[in-house]
Structure formats: structure tokens, C-alpha cells
Design a protein around this motif. Structure first.
Motif, PDB file in Angstrom:
ATOM      1  N   ASN A 127       0.803  -1.227   0.000  1.00  0.00           N
ATOM      2  CA  ASN A 127       0.000   0.000   0.000  1.00  0.00           C
ATOM      3  C   ASN A 127       0.834   1.274   0.000  1.00  0.00           C
ATOM      4  O   ASN A 127       0.340   2.347   0.343  1.00  0.00           O
ATOM      5  CB  ASN A 127      -0.965   0.032   1.202  1.00  0.00           C
ATOM      6  CG  ASN A 127      -1.961  -1.099   1.179  1.00  0.00           C
ATOM      7  OD1 ASN A 127      -2.405  -1.526   0.116  1.00  0.00           O
ATOM      8  ND2 ASN A 127      -2.320  -1.601   2.348  1.00  0.00           N
ATOM      9  N   LEU A 128       2.109   1.151  -0.371  1.00  0.00           N
ATOM     10  CA  LEU A 128       2.978   2.337  -0.377  1.00  0.00           C
ATOM     11  C   LEU A 128       2.473   3.380  -1.365  1.00  0.00           C
ATOM     12  O   LEU A 128       2.443   4.572  -1.058  1.00  0.00           O
ATOM     13  CB  LEU A 128       4.418   1.937  -0.714  1.00  0.00           C
ATOM     14  CG  LEU A 128       5.435   3.084  -0.805  1.00  0.00           C
ATOM     15  CD1 LEU A 128       5.509   3.862   0.497  1.00  0.00           C
ATOM     16  CD2 LEU A 128       6.819   2.543  -1.172  1.00  0.00           C
ATOM     17  N   SER A 129       2.080   2.940  -2.558  1.00  0.00           N
ATOM     18  CA  SER A 129       1.601   3.908  -3.556  1.00  0.00           C
ATOM     19  C   SER A 129       0.309   4.578  -3.092  1.00  0.00           C
ATOM     20  O   SER A 129       0.095   5.771  -3.342  1.00  0.00           O
ATOM     21  CB  SER A 129       1.384   3.221  -4.911  1.00  0.00           C
ATOM     22  OG  SER A 129       0.407   2.188  -4.805  1.00  0.00           O
ATOM     23  N   ASP A 130      -0.553   3.814  -2.400  1.00  0.00           N
ATOM     24  CA  ASP A 130      -1.782   4.406  -1.867  1.00  0.00           C
ATOM     25  C   ASP A 130      -1.451   5.469  -0.822  1.00  0.00           C
ATOM     26  O   ASP A 130      -2.101   6.518  -0.768  1.00  0.00           O
ATOM     27  CB  ASP A 130      -2.664   3.326  -1.242  1.00  0.00           C
ATOM     28  CG  ASP A 130      -3.277   2.404  -2.277  1.00  0.00           C
ATOM     29  OD1 ASP A 130      -3.337   2.800  -3.456  1.00  0.00           O
ATOM     30  OD2 ASP A 130      -3.704   1.294  -1.898  1.00  0.00           O
ATOM     31  N   GLN A 131      -0.463   5.176   0.012  1.00  0.00           N
ATOM     32  CA  GLN A 131      -0.073   6.151   1.024  1.00  0.00           C
ATOM     33  C   GLN A 131       0.462   7.424   0.372  1.00  0.00           C
ATOM     34  O   GLN A 131       0.105   8.535   0.766  1.00  0.00           O
ATOM     35  CB  GLN A 131       1.000   5.573   1.946  1.00  0.00           C
ATOM     36  CG  GLN A 131       1.532   6.603   2.949  1.00  0.00           C
ATOM     37  CD  GLN A 131       2.716   6.116   3.724  1.00  0.00           C
ATOM     38  OE1 GLN A 131       2.567   5.289   4.612  1.00  0.00           O
ATOM     39  NE2 GLN A 131       3.915   6.621   3.416  1.00  0.00           N
ATOM     40  N   ARG A 132       1.326   7.265  -0.606  1.00  0.00           N
ATOM     41  CA  ARG A 132       1.888   8.438  -1.282  1.00  0.00           C
ATOM     42  C   ARG A 132       0.788   9.289  -1.898  1.00  0.00           C
ATOM     43  O   ARG A 132       0.782  10.521  -1.778  1.00  0.00           O
ATOM     44  CB  ARG A 132       2.871   7.990  -2.366  1.00  0.00           C
ATOM     45  CG  ARG A 132       4.182   7.414  -1.840  1.00  0.00           C
ATOM     46  CD  ARG A 132       4.952   6.795  -2.991  1.00  0.00           C
ATOM     47  NE  ARG A 132       6.262   6.317  -2.590  1.00  0.00           N
ATOM     48  CZ  ARG A 132       7.021   5.524  -3.348  1.00  0.00           C
ATOM     49  NH1 ARG A 132       6.566   5.114  -4.544  1.00  0.00           N
ATOM     50  NH2 ARG A 132       8.199   5.140  -2.925  1.00  0.00           N
ATOM     51  N   ASP A 133      -0.146   8.615  -2.579  1.00  0.00           N
ATOM     52  CA  ASP A 133      -1.241   9.345  -3.229  1.00  0.00           C
ATOM     53  C   ASP A 133      -2.109  10.061  -2.208  1.00  0.00           C
ATOM     54  O   ASP A 133      -2.470  11.232  -2.396  1.00  0.00           O
ATOM     55  CB  ASP A 133      -2.085   8.358  -4.048  1.00  0.00           C
ATOM     56  CG  ASP A 133      -3.301   9.024  -4.670  1.00  0.00           C
ATOM     57  OD1 ASP A 133      -3.119   9.871  -5.559  1.00  0.00           O
ATOM     58  OD2 ASP A 133      -4.429   8.697  -4.254  1.00  0.00           O
ATOM     59  N   LEU A 134      -2.451   9.370  -1.111  1.00  0.00           N
ATOM     60  CA  LEU A 134      -3.297   9.967  -0.079  1.00  0.00           C
ATOM     61  C   LEU A 134      -2.654  11.215   0.507  1.00  0.00           C
ATOM     62  O   LEU A 134      -3.292  12.276   0.600  1.00  0.00           O
ATOM     63  CB  LEU A 134      -3.581   8.957   1.028  1.00  0.00           C
ATOM     64  CG  LEU A 134      -4.292   9.508   2.275  1.00  0.00           C
ATOM     65  CD1 LEU A 134      -5.690   9.980   1.926  1.00  0.00           C
ATOM     66  CD2 LEU A 134      -4.326   8.456   3.376  1.00  0.00           C
ATOM     67  N   PHE A 135      -1.398  11.108   0.899  1.00  0.00           N
ATOM     68  CA  PHE A 135      -0.774  12.238   1.571  1.00  0.00           C
ATOM     69  C   PHE A 135      -0.405  13.366   0.605  1.00  0.00           C
ATOM     70  O   PHE A 135      -0.301  14.519   1.025  1.00  0.00           O
ATOM     71  CB  PHE A 135       0.435  11.771   2.381  1.00  0.00           C
ATOM     72  CG  PHE A 135       0.030  11.127   3.675  1.00  0.00           C
ATOM     73  CD1 PHE A 135      -0.338  11.900   4.762  1.00  0.00           C
ATOM     74  CD2 PHE A 135      -0.036   9.748   3.805  1.00  0.00           C
ATOM     75  CE1 PHE A 135      -0.747  11.329   5.952  1.00  0.00           C
ATOM     76  CE2 PHE A 135      -0.446   9.158   4.980  1.00  0.00           C
ATOM     77  CZ  PHE A 135      -0.801   9.950   6.064  1.00  0.00           C
TER      78      PHE A 135
END
Length: 380
Positions: A317-325
Motif C-alpha cells: 500500500n505504499l503507492s496508496d499512502q503516497r497518493d493519499l498524503f
């Protein structure tokens, strides 16, 4: 949180869960129910009601496997929209039985019962019946959270409490009671009945943050005292440094909503104490503290939006975290609202959202199986 997977607690409604003595009463009902059409409103209503009564009877049985099978099949029926119009005259009985399963049943049975209560509330819709559902289920759900039982049981109770309050609450005071029950899981030190301070496991903490944030979206139209939000927001900012990524993302969405609700905003005109009018007094300090907190959150969001995925790093979920923040950072710094479009409940309908409140309330963000049902019902 964020792009969370669809999570379901499956109990299995097949005959393998039943003793031979139960097969005729519950197994045959399961077969009958699975064959019924969603067009219950115009045909087979009597069959649906007959099957519902069979499952109610099964919930009185002493054998746990029988009750679990009945609950699992009832949940399937709710999710297939087969029970609308049939539960209004039976909801009190159903609710009593569901609460008993949470109180006395196995973890599996309690999770299914929590899920069933949430779906019952959605099926009833806003009104006096769903309000009663919230009032009657709240004590048992709160007890689960206060006793720190099995993690899956706590997560199910958190999800259920969020749903029944979302549907059934009639004023801010009722919503605040549920928000506090959730916050006492998020930040146990703030609880009123704390001996040895216990820290929630990451999955429970992430679920509590998600449930709390979901309910917080409903208070926008009510008066909010920004003075009381400094400590909760400061604590949420510390969770951006949590080891668990799901916790970091859930805390990030909570903070983004706090920004959207202007909970960190203290007007410069309020920078003087109400009694003395002296700049630099308590109001002035609060203003400066909130400005510092905003800067801290923006800095942490910037770091998380650019977190490296080097060797040995947890890439889930690293890409999801980057996108969210990155979206949080764009909102905090430039006021850019998140925008997203998605299909709902497998239908062709496309839901477009353009605020953090809306994004948090859609299925991609929180307990999808509940909200799919809620939104499907609204669109049908």
C-alpha cells in the motif's frame, strides 16, 4: 483506510455447520432463501416472511452453530435486499436476538450479529425504528469496546456503532456519545475507566480511526467548539509516525477532515481573550498553537507523500499512502479538494465526490459492505 479491500465476515450458511437435528429447520430455509428473487416487492413476499421467521426461530436455539448459520444467512438476505419491508414489524425481536448473540455468543457469532445490526439499521432507514436500534444496541457495542475483547469482535463493533449512529442519531449529542466511545479506543488515556493503559493493536486502531472519522463527517452542520479540538488533533498528528501504514493513512484522513471542517482555524480576530481583550492571552496562544500544528501536519504529510520504497521497506500500500498524503498536502497548502469517481455496488451508476467528507463516506474508504448497501438502497 484509504484504498482498503472489501472486508466481510463470513459465517457460512451451509448444512455443514448444523447438526442433523437442525438441518430441516435452518438448512432448508437457507436453500429457499438463496433461490428467492430480489423482486420480493411484487411476488413471493409470503415466502420471504416465512423464511425470515425460520431464521428468527433458529436464533433461539441453544446450539451455537445453529445461531451462526442463521445469522450468516440473515446477513446474506439483508445484503441481497430481500428483507426490505419485512423487518419493520420484527425489528425489535431481531435486535434483541442480535444483542444476545453479541453478549453471549462466540466471537464469530458476535461479529455476524454486529454486522446484522448495521444492516438492519440501513434496511429500516432513518426514522424512529433505526433510532431505537441505535439506542438499544449502543450499550452492548460499547461494552465490547470497553472490555477490549477479541480484535475482530472490536472491529465489528466499531463498524456497527458507526453505522447505527450514522443512520439513527437525531442530534449532535447522540453522535458525540458514539464518537467518545470510539475515541476511548483510539486514545485510551482519555478514557474515564482506565486502570492500566492499554494500546490497541494496529488493526483495531485503524478501524477505530476510520469509524471515528466516518461519524465526524456528519457533524459539519452542527456548531463546533474549536477550542476543544487542539488535544485530539495533536494526538492524531502523532499517529502519522506510527509504524503501521494503515494507521498512518487512517490518521491522515482524519486530519484532512479536521482541516475541511475548519477545526484548526482560529480567526485572528479571536486572538484576544474575551474578558481582557489582551493580545497574547489564552485565545492568542491557541491561535499560535494551531498554526504550529498546521505546519507540523503539512511537513509530515509532505514526508509521507514522498516515502521511499527502498530495499527492505514495507511496500504494501505504499503507492496508496503516497497518493493519499499528496492529496492531503495539496488540500492543506493550496485548498485543492480531492476528486474521485467510482461505480457503486456493481451498478452502472457513477458517484463523483469532491470533498474529504464525501470521499470518506464512499465505499472505497470505509467498511464497504455496509456502505454498498446504503448507497445501493438510495440509488434504487
Amino acid at each position: 483506510m484509504g484504498k482498503s479491500k472489501k472486508s466481510k465476515v463470513r459465517g457460512g450458511g451451509g448444512d455443514d455447520l448444523l447438526d442433523s437435528s437442525d438441518a430441516d429447520s435452518v438448512g432448508s430455509s437457507s436453500t429457499a432463501l438463496s433461490d428467492l428473487s430480489i423482486s420480493y416487492a411484487t411476488e413471493n413476499v409470503n415466502s420471504h416472511e416465512f423464511v425470515l421467521d425460520k431464521y428468527i426461530d433458529a436464533l433461539y436455539e441453544k446450539r451455537g452453530s445453529t445461531r451462526e448459520a442463521a445469522l450468516a444467512s440473515l446477513v446474506d438476505a439483508f445484503e441481497s435486499f430481500m428483507l426490505g419491508g419485512l423487518v419493520e414489524n420484527k425489528y425489535a425481536t431481531l435486535l434483541s436476538l442480535f444483542n444476545t448473540s453479541i453478549k453471549k455468543g462466540s466471537t464469530k457469532e458476535a461479529c455476524l450479529a454486529s454486522r446484522a445490526i448495521g444492516l438492519l439499521s440501513i434496511t429500516l432507514g432513518a426514522g424512529s425504528s433505526s433510532h431505537e436500534t441505535m439506542v438499544e444496541s449502543h450499550p452492548q457495542l460499547s461494552k465490547v469496546l470497553q472490555t477490549w475483547s477479541d480484535a475482530s469482535k472490536m472491529i465489528s463493533a466499531l463498524d456497527c456503532l458507526a453505522v447505527v449512529t450514522f443512520v439513527g442519531a437525531t442530534d449532535l449529542a447522540e453522535t458525540e456519545v458514539s464518537l467518545k466511545a470510539m475515541w476511548d479506543v483510539i486514545h485510551p488515556k482519555s478514557g474515564s475507566n482506565v486502570g492500566t493503559v492499554r494500546k490497541p493493536r494496529p488493526p483495531v486502531l485503524a478501524a477505530a480511526l476510520s469509524a471515528w472519522t466516518f461519524l465526524l463527517t456528519t457533524i459539519g452542520s452542527w456548531r463546533i467548539n474549536t477550542d476543544s479540538w487542539k488535544e485530539p488533533i495533536a494526538f492524531l498528528s502523532t499517529l502519522l509516525g506510527a509504524e503501521d501504514r494503515a494507521v498512518r493513512m487512517a490518521a491522515g484522513e482524519a486530519l484532512a477532515l479536521c482541516f475541511e471542517l475548519n477545526l484548526l482555524d482560529i480567526s485572528p480576530s479571536e486572538d484576544a481573550d474575551d474578558d481582557t481583550g489582551v493580545p497574547g492571552s489564552s485565545k492568542g496562544k491557541l491561535f499560535l498553537d494551531m498554526q504550529a500544528l498546521k505546519a507540523k501536519i503539512a511537513g509530515l504529510a509532505s514526508n509521507l507523500s514522498a516515502e521511499a520504497g527502498g530495499k527492505g521497506a514495507d511496500k504494501k500500500n505504499l503507492s496508496d499512502q503516497r497518493d493519499l498524503f499528496q492529496r492531503i498536502l495539496d488540500f492543506v497548502k493550496y485548498g485543492e479538494c480531492p476528486e474521485e469517481s467510482m461505480k457503486i455496488a456493481g451498478k452502472r451508476d457513477v458517484l463523483r465526490v469532491a470533498s474529504w467528507s464525501e470521499l470518506i463516506q464512499v465505499p472505497a474508504s470505509f467498511f464497504q459492505w455496509f456502505l454498498d448497501c446504503c448507497i445501493f438502497t438510495c440509488l434504487s
